[in-house]
Design an enzyme around this catalytic site. Structure first.
Site, PDB file in Angstrom:
ATOM      1  CB  SER A   6      37.789  35.626  33.640  1.00  0.00           C
ATOM      2  OG  SER A   6      38.898  35.275  34.451  1.00  0.00           O
ATOM      3  CG  HIS A  30      41.090  37.126  30.624  1.00  0.00           C
ATOM      4  ND1 HIS A  30      41.868  38.028  29.929  1.00  0.00           N
ATOM      5  CD2 HIS A  30      41.439  37.253  31.931  1.00  0.00           C
ATOM      6  CE1 HIS A  30      42.648  38.672  30.773  1.00  0.00           C
ATOM      7  NE2 HIS A  30      42.415  38.223  31.990  1.00  0.00           N
ATOM      8  CG  ASP A  32      43.104  36.336  35.097  1.00  0.00           C
ATOM      9  OD1 ASP A  32      43.666  37.224  34.440  1.00  0.00           O
ATOM     10  OD2 ASP A  32      41.889  36.357  35.375  1.00  0.00           O
ATOM     11  CG  MET A  34      46.891  35.014  39.273  1.00  0.00           C
ATOM     12  SD  MET A  34      45.631  35.248  40.561  1.00  0.00           S
ATOM     13  CE  MET A  34      44.227  35.713  39.564  1.00  0.00           C
ATOM     14  CG  HIS A  63      46.209  39.102  32.863  1.00  0.00           C
ATOM     15  ND1 HIS A  63      45.230  39.586  33.707  1.00  0.00           N
ATOM     16  CD2 HIS A  63      47.303  39.869  33.110  1.00  0.00           C
ATOM     17  CE1 HIS A  63      45.710  40.573  34.430  1.00  0.00           C
ATOM     18  NE2 HIS A  63      46.975  40.761  34.088  1.00  0.00           N
ATOM     19  CG  MET A  65      47.824  38.507  36.755  1.00  0.00           C
ATOM     20  SD  MET A  65      46.431  38.477  37.909  1.00  0.00           S
ATOM     21  CE  MET A  65      45.059  38.722  36.807  1.00  0.00           C
ATOM     22  CG  MET A 135      44.400  44.829  36.017  1.00  0.00           C
ATOM     23  SD  MET A 135      43.573  43.325  35.455  1.00  0.00           S
ATOM     24  CE  MET A 135      42.794  42.740  36.974  1.00  0.00           C
ATOM     25  N   GLY A 140      44.522  39.732  41.227  1.00  0.00           N
ATOM     26  CA  GLY A 140      44.774  38.674  42.193  1.00  0.00           C
ATOM     27  C   GLY A 140      43.571  37.829  42.543  1.00  0.00           C
ATOM     28  CG  PHE A 141      41.896  37.442  45.489  1.00  0.00           C
ATOM     29  CD1 PHE A 141      41.798  36.155  45.975  1.00  0.00           C
ATOM     30  CD2 PHE A 141      42.970  38.232  45.895  1.00  0.00           C
ATOM     31  CE1 PHE A 141      42.746  35.648  46.861  1.00  0.00           C
ATOM     32  CE2 PHE A 141      43.926  37.735  46.768  1.00  0.00           C
ATOM     33  CZ  PHE A 141      43.809  36.438  47.258  1.00  0.00           C
ATOM     34  N   GLY A 142      39.186  37.084  41.900  1.00  0.00           N
ATOM     35  CA  GLY A 142      37.938  37.327  41.193  1.00  0.00           C
ATOM     36  C   GLY A 142      36.857  37.774  42.156  1.00  0.00           C
ATOM     37  N   GLY A 143      35.742  38.248  41.602  1.00  0.00           N
ATOM     38  CA  GLY A 143      34.591  38.606  42.416  1.00  0.00           C
ATOM     39  C   GLY A 143      34.666  39.948  43.100  1.00  0.00           C
ATOM     40  CG  ASP A 173      40.377  40.982  34.249  1.00  0.00           C
ATOM     41  OD1 ASP A 173      39.315  40.637  34.778  1.00  0.00           O
ATOM     42  OD2 ASP A 173      41.402  40.277  34.260  1.00  0.00           O
ATOM     43  N   GLY A 174      37.700  42.936  35.590  1.00  0.00           N
ATOM     44  CA  GLY A 174      37.389  43.035  37.010  1.00  0.00           C
ATOM     45  C   GLY A 174      36.045  43.679  37.285  1.00  0.00           C
ATOM     46  N   GLY A 175      35.119  42.932  37.854  1.00  0.00           N
ATOM     47  CA  GLY A 175      33.838  43.486  38.255  1.00  0.00           C
ATOM     48  C   GLY A 175      32.904  43.845  37.117  1.00  0.00           C
ATOM     49  N   GLY A 195      34.087  37.361  34.655  1.00  0.00           N
ATOM     50  CA  GLY A 195      34.243  36.068  35.307  1.00  0.00           C
ATOM     51  C   GLY A 195      32.983  35.614  36.005  1.00  0.00           C
ATOM     52  CB  SER A 196      31.609  36.454  39.345  1.00  0.00           C
ATOM     53  OG  SER A 196      32.802  36.211  40.057  1.00  0.00           O
TER      54      SER A 196
END
Length: 214
Positions: A6, A30, A32, A34, A63, A65, A135, A140-143, A173-175, A195-196
């Site tokens: 991401s 990917h 994002d 927003m 994506h 958003m 999701m 809205g936020f990464g990490g 997507d996420g974590g 992502g991270s």
């Protein structure tokens, strides 16, 4: 399971180098986008996408958003995206219409939902959408920390797709990290957005390989 790094977690001061890492290891990029209204953050817009597109060697997954995502489908297609998703919350009763518009531009169409939206709300679009983005954090936020109940939600979605004899991919997507990648694959995730875990690693290329082989 394909790995989609991401861009949200990339180092924007060295974006060209970050893109080269994705080209060398990732299956999909990917992106994002927003608007600060549908989700409580603003990421990047089409000025970034315009410059990225010619440099990408892997498919782009955009994506959206944003509110009124249909206003941007043609632009996303013009930049060469392979996949485009919008949020169920933003589309309301127009989901089928939005899917058809995305298809008319030659892209794969996806519907995204946040963790507080029941997966059964996606069931009417099985056989219509090409993929479903579930999701595993709030958009809205990464990490953010991975929400464990996502595994059950994916399993339920996978079972319903199979029961209907349909062919659709599931994206999460996420974590996503080394601790949950195998569990995600085991419940049927087809595309894991990371992502991270990728971009904050000392070895992003190796991180992608490790996630894929976890």
């Amino acid at each position: 399971m394909k790995i989609a790094p991401s861009l949200l977690a990339a180092d924007f001061l060295h974006l060209q180098e970050e893109v080269e890492k994705v080209n060398a290891s990732g299956d999909i990029l990917h992106l994002d986008i927003m608007d600060g209204t549908l989700v409580p953050n603003i990421s990047f817009g089409f000025s970034v996408l315009d410059q990225l597109a010619p440099a990408m060697k892997v498919p782009m997954d955009v994506h959206l958003m944003v509110v009124n995502p249909h206003k941007w489908f043609k632009k996303v297609a013009d930049d060469g995206a392979y996949m485009c998703s919008f949020h169920l919350e933003a589309a309301g009763r127009r989901c089928k219409e939005f899917i058809d518009i995305i298809h008319s531009y030659g892209m794969k169409a996806g519907i995204a939902i946040d963790p507080d939206v029941p997966v059964k709300k996606l069931f009417p679009y099985i056989g219509k959408a090409d993929f479903f983005l579930i999701m595993s954090v709030f958009a809205g936020f990464g990490g953010q920390k991975f929400i464990e109940v996502t595994l059950d939600r994916v399993a339920a979605m996978k079972a319903e797709i199979a029961a209907r004899g349909a062919d659709a991919l599931i994206e999460v997507d996420g974590g996503v990290n080394f601790n949950n990648a195998k569990a995600l694959r085991d419940v049927g995730v087809d595309i894991a957005v990371a992502g991270s875990t990728v971009f904050h690693s000392d070895d992003p290329v190796g991180a992608v390989t490790a996630l894929r082989e976890a």
